[in-house]
Design an enzyme around this catalytic site. Structure first.
Site, PDB file in Angstrom:
ATOM      1  N   CYS A  91      94.861  81.963  90.126  1.00 30.29           N
ATOM      2  CA  CYS A  91      94.574  81.901  88.692  1.00 30.29           C
ATOM      3  C   CYS A  91      95.882  81.949  87.922  1.00 30.29           C
ATOM      4  CB  CYS A  91      93.689  83.084  88.304  1.00 30.29           C
ATOM      5  SG  CYS A  91      93.237  83.112  86.560  1.00 30.29           S
ATOM      6  N   HIS A 133      84.852  79.193  88.455  1.00 35.13           N
ATOM      7  CA  HIS A 133      85.990  80.059  88.136  1.00 35.13           C
ATOM      8  C   HIS A 133      86.282  80.012  86.631  1.00 35.13           C
ATOM      9  CE1 HIS A 133      90.144  81.699  89.074  1.00 35.13           C
ATOM     10  NE2 HIS A 133      90.326  81.200  87.854  1.00 35.13           N
ATOM     11  N   GLU A 134      86.357  78.807  86.082  1.00 38.94           N
ATOM     12  CA  GLU A 134      86.690  78.665  84.658  1.00 38.94           C
ATOM     13  C   GLU A 134      85.547  79.147  83.766  1.00 38.94           C
ATOM     14  OE1 GLU A 134      89.713  78.292  84.056  1.00 38.94           O
ATOM     15  OE2 GLU A 134      90.317  77.497  85.994  1.00 38.94           O
ATOM     16  N   HIS A 137      85.799  82.792  83.171  1.00 38.11           N
ATOM     17  CA  HIS A 137      86.751  83.160  82.113  1.00 38.11           C
ATOM     18  C   HIS A 137      86.081  83.205  80.743  1.00 38.11           C
ATOM     19  CE1 HIS A 137      90.663  83.480  84.010  1.00 38.11           C
ATOM     20  NE2 HIS A 137      90.480  82.341  84.660  1.00 38.11           N
TER      21      HIS A 137
END
Length: 169
Positions: A91, A133-134, A137
Protein backbone atom coordinates in the site's frame (compact mmCIF):
# COMPACT_ATOMS: atom_id res chain seq x y z
CA UNK A 1 -1.79 17.84 -13.42
CA UNK A 2 -0.04 17.54 -10.09
CA UNK A 3 1.51 14.86 -7.93
CA UNK A 4 -0.33 14.85 -4.61
CA UNK A 5 1.10 13.96 -1.21
CA UNK A 6 0.23 10.41 -0.14
CA UNK A 7 -0.69 10.08 3.54
CA UNK A 8 1.16 7.43 5.57
CA UNK A 9 0.09 5.55 8.68
CA UNK A 10 -0.48 6.47 11.49
CA UNK A 11 -2.17 9.56 9.95
CA UNK A 12 -5.77 9.48 11.21
CA UNK A 13 -7.06 11.08 7.99
CA UNK A 14 -6.64 7.60 6.43
CA UNK A 15 -9.44 6.44 8.76
CA UNK A 16 -12.00 8.97 7.50
CA UNK A 17 -14.98 7.59 5.61
CA UNK A 18 -15.24 9.10 2.13
CA UNK A 19 -18.41 10.88 1.05
CA UNK A 20 -20.15 10.13 -2.27
CA UNK A 21 -19.35 12.36 -5.22
CA UNK A 22 -22.49 14.38 -5.91
CA UNK A 23 -21.60 15.50 -9.44
CA UNK A 24 -18.83 14.43 -11.80
CA UNK A 25 -17.57 17.79 -13.05
CA UNK A 26 -14.30 19.40 -14.16
CA UNK A 27 -12.99 19.53 -10.58
CA UNK A 28 -13.61 15.80 -10.05
CA UNK A 29 -11.95 15.05 -13.41
CA UNK A 30 -8.92 17.12 -12.34
CA UNK A 31 -8.75 15.15 -9.08
CA UNK A 32 -8.89 11.89 -11.08
CA UNK A 33 -6.07 13.08 -13.36
CA UNK A 34 -3.94 14.18 -10.38
CA UNK A 35 -4.58 10.83 -8.69
CA UNK A 36 -3.36 8.93 -11.77
CA UNK A 37 -0.25 11.11 -11.94
CA UNK A 38 0.39 10.49 -8.24
CA UNK A 39 -0.21 6.74 -8.52
CA UNK A 40 2.19 6.42 -11.47
CA UNK A 41 4.82 8.62 -9.75
CA UNK A 42 4.62 6.41 -6.64
CA UNK A 43 4.70 3.23 -8.78
CA UNK A 44 1.38 2.01 -7.42
CA UNK A 45 -1.40 0.07 -9.13
CA UNK A 46 -4.29 1.69 -7.27
CA UNK A 47 -5.05 4.82 -5.29
CA UNK A 48 -8.09 5.93 -3.30
CA UNK A 49 -8.82 9.63 -2.85
CA UNK A 50 -8.66 9.27 0.93
CA UNK A 51 -4.95 8.43 0.59
CA UNK A 52 -4.32 11.93 -0.78
CA UNK A 53 -6.55 13.63 1.81
CA UNK A 54 -9.55 14.00 -0.50
CA UNK A 55 -12.47 12.37 1.27
CA UNK A 56 -14.67 11.52 -1.68
CA UNK A 57 -15.49 8.11 -3.13
CA UNK A 58 -12.95 8.11 -5.97
CA UNK A 59 -10.54 5.32 -6.95
CA UNK A 60 -8.03 5.06 -9.78
CA UNK A 61 -6.48 1.74 -10.84
CA UNK A 62 -4.09 0.50 -13.51
CA UNK A 63 -2.85 -3.07 -13.08
CA UNK A 64 -1.55 -3.36 -16.66
CA UNK A 65 2.14 -3.98 -17.37
CA UNK A 66 2.27 -1.12 -19.88
CA UNK A 67 0.44 1.30 -17.53
CA UNK A 68 -2.11 2.07 -20.22
CA UNK A 69 -5.37 0.59 -18.91
CA UNK A 70 -6.77 3.27 -16.64
CA UNK A 71 -9.82 2.41 -14.58
CA UNK A 72 -11.76 5.12 -12.74
CA UNK A 73 -14.30 4.16 -10.08
CA UNK A 74 -16.43 6.98 -8.71
CA UNK A 75 -18.95 6.03 -6.01
CA UNK A 76 -18.19 2.30 -6.42
CA UNK A 77 -20.63 -0.25 -5.02
CA UNK A 78 -19.86 -3.92 -4.48
CA UNK A 79 -22.70 -5.93 -6.05
CA UNK A 80 -21.35 -9.48 -5.75
CA UNK A 81 -18.29 -11.34 -4.57
CA UNK A 82 -17.32 -15.00 -4.71
CA UNK A 83 -14.47 -17.38 -4.03
CA UNK A 84 -11.46 -16.89 -1.82
CA UNK A 85 -7.94 -15.82 -2.63
CA UNK A 86 -5.19 -13.66 -1.25
CA UNK A 87 -1.79 -12.30 -2.11
CA UNK A 88 0.84 -10.31 -0.31
CA UNK A 89 -0.52 -6.79 -0.59
CA UNK A 90 1.33 -3.54 -0.34
CA UNK A 91 0.00 0.00 0.00
CA UNK A 92 1.31 3.45 -0.87
CA UNK A 93 0.14 4.61 2.59
CA UNK A 94 2.14 1.83 4.26
CA UNK A 95 5.46 2.07 2.38
CA UNK A 96 7.75 -0.92 1.93
CA UNK A 97 5.48 -3.26 3.91
CA UNK A 98 3.55 -6.26 2.61
CA UNK A 99 1.25 -8.85 4.12
CA UNK A 100 -1.04 -11.67 3.03
CA UNK A 101 -4.66 -10.49 3.05
CA UNK A 102 -7.75 -12.67 2.45
CA UNK A 103 -9.92 -11.39 -0.40
CA UNK A 104 -12.76 -12.54 -2.63
CA UNK A 105 -11.52 -14.13 -5.86
CA UNK A 106 -14.13 -12.41 -8.04
CA UNK A 107 -16.14 -9.22 -7.65
CA UNK A 108 -18.87 -7.42 -9.52
CA UNK A 109 -19.14 -3.68 -8.99
CA UNK A 110 -21.11 -0.69 -10.20
CA UNK A 111 -19.50 2.75 -10.45
CA UNK A 112 -19.34 5.96 -12.43
CA UNK A 113 -16.50 6.58 -14.89
CA UNK A 114 -14.50 9.80 -15.38
CA UNK A 115 -17.38 11.24 -17.41
CA UNK A 116 -20.05 10.35 -14.85
CA UNK A 117 -21.46 7.41 -16.83
CA UNK A 118 -22.63 4.41 -14.80
CA UNK A 119 -21.14 1.01 -15.61
CA UNK A 120 -20.83 -2.47 -14.15
CA UNK A 121 -17.63 -4.48 -14.08
CA UNK A 122 -16.83 -8.10 -13.25
CA UNK A 123 -13.23 -8.60 -12.17
CA UNK A 124 -11.01 -11.41 -10.96
CA UNK A 125 -7.36 -11.91 -10.14
CA UNK A 126 -5.19 -8.90 -9.35
CA UNK A 127 -7.85 -6.43 -10.51
CA UNK A 128 -10.44 -7.88 -8.11
CA UNK A 129 -7.95 -7.74 -5.24
CA UNK A 130 -6.98 -4.16 -6.08
CA UNK A 131 -10.62 -3.05 -6.26
CA UNK A 132 -11.32 -4.55 -2.82
CA UNK A 133 -8.16 -2.98 -1.35
CA UNK A 134 -9.03 0.49 -2.67
CA UNK A 135 -12.70 0.21 -1.67
CA UNK A 136 -11.52 -0.56 1.88
CA UNK A 137 -9.73 2.80 1.90
CA UNK A 138 -13.02 4.57 1.18
CA UNK A 139 -14.40 3.30 4.50
CA UNK A 140 -11.22 4.00 6.47
CA UNK A 141 -9.92 0.43 6.42
CA UNK A 142 -6.30 -0.51 5.71
CA UNK A 143 -4.82 -3.89 4.79
CA UNK A 144 -3.08 -4.06 8.18
CA UNK A 145 -6.52 -4.19 9.82
CA UNK A 146 -6.71 -7.81 8.64
CA UNK A 147 -3.53 -8.66 10.60
CA UNK A 148 -2.88 -9.55 14.24
CA UNK A 149 -2.32 -6.63 16.65
CA UNK A 150 1.36 -7.58 16.97
CA UNK A 151 1.93 -7.52 13.20
CA UNK A 152 0.06 -4.21 12.97
CA UNK A 153 2.29 -2.69 15.64
CA UNK A 154 5.49 -3.91 13.96
CA UNK A 155 4.44 -2.49 10.60
CA UNK A 156 3.47 0.86 12.15
CA UNK A 157 6.87 1.10 13.86
CA UNK A 158 8.72 0.31 10.62
CA UNK A 159 6.77 2.93 8.66
CA UNK A 160 7.26 5.58 11.34
CA UNK A 161 11.01 4.88 11.35
CA UNK A 162 11.13 5.06 7.54
CA UNK A 163 9.25 8.38 7.57
CA UNK A 164 11.67 9.79 10.17
CA UNK A 165 14.66 8.74 8.04
CA UNK A 166 13.10 10.25 4.90
CA UNK A 167 12.34 13.50 6.74
CA UNK A 168 16.05 13.87 7.56
CA UNK A 169 17.20 13.14 4.01
Amino acid sequence: MAVLQVLHIPDERLRKVAKPVEEVNAEIQRIVDDMFETMYAEEGIGLAATQVDIHQRIIVIDVSENRDERLVLINPELLEKSGETGIEEGCLSIPEQRALVPRAEKVKIRALDRDGKSFELEADGLLAICIQHEMDHLVGKLFIDYLSPLKQQRIRQKVEKLDRLNARA
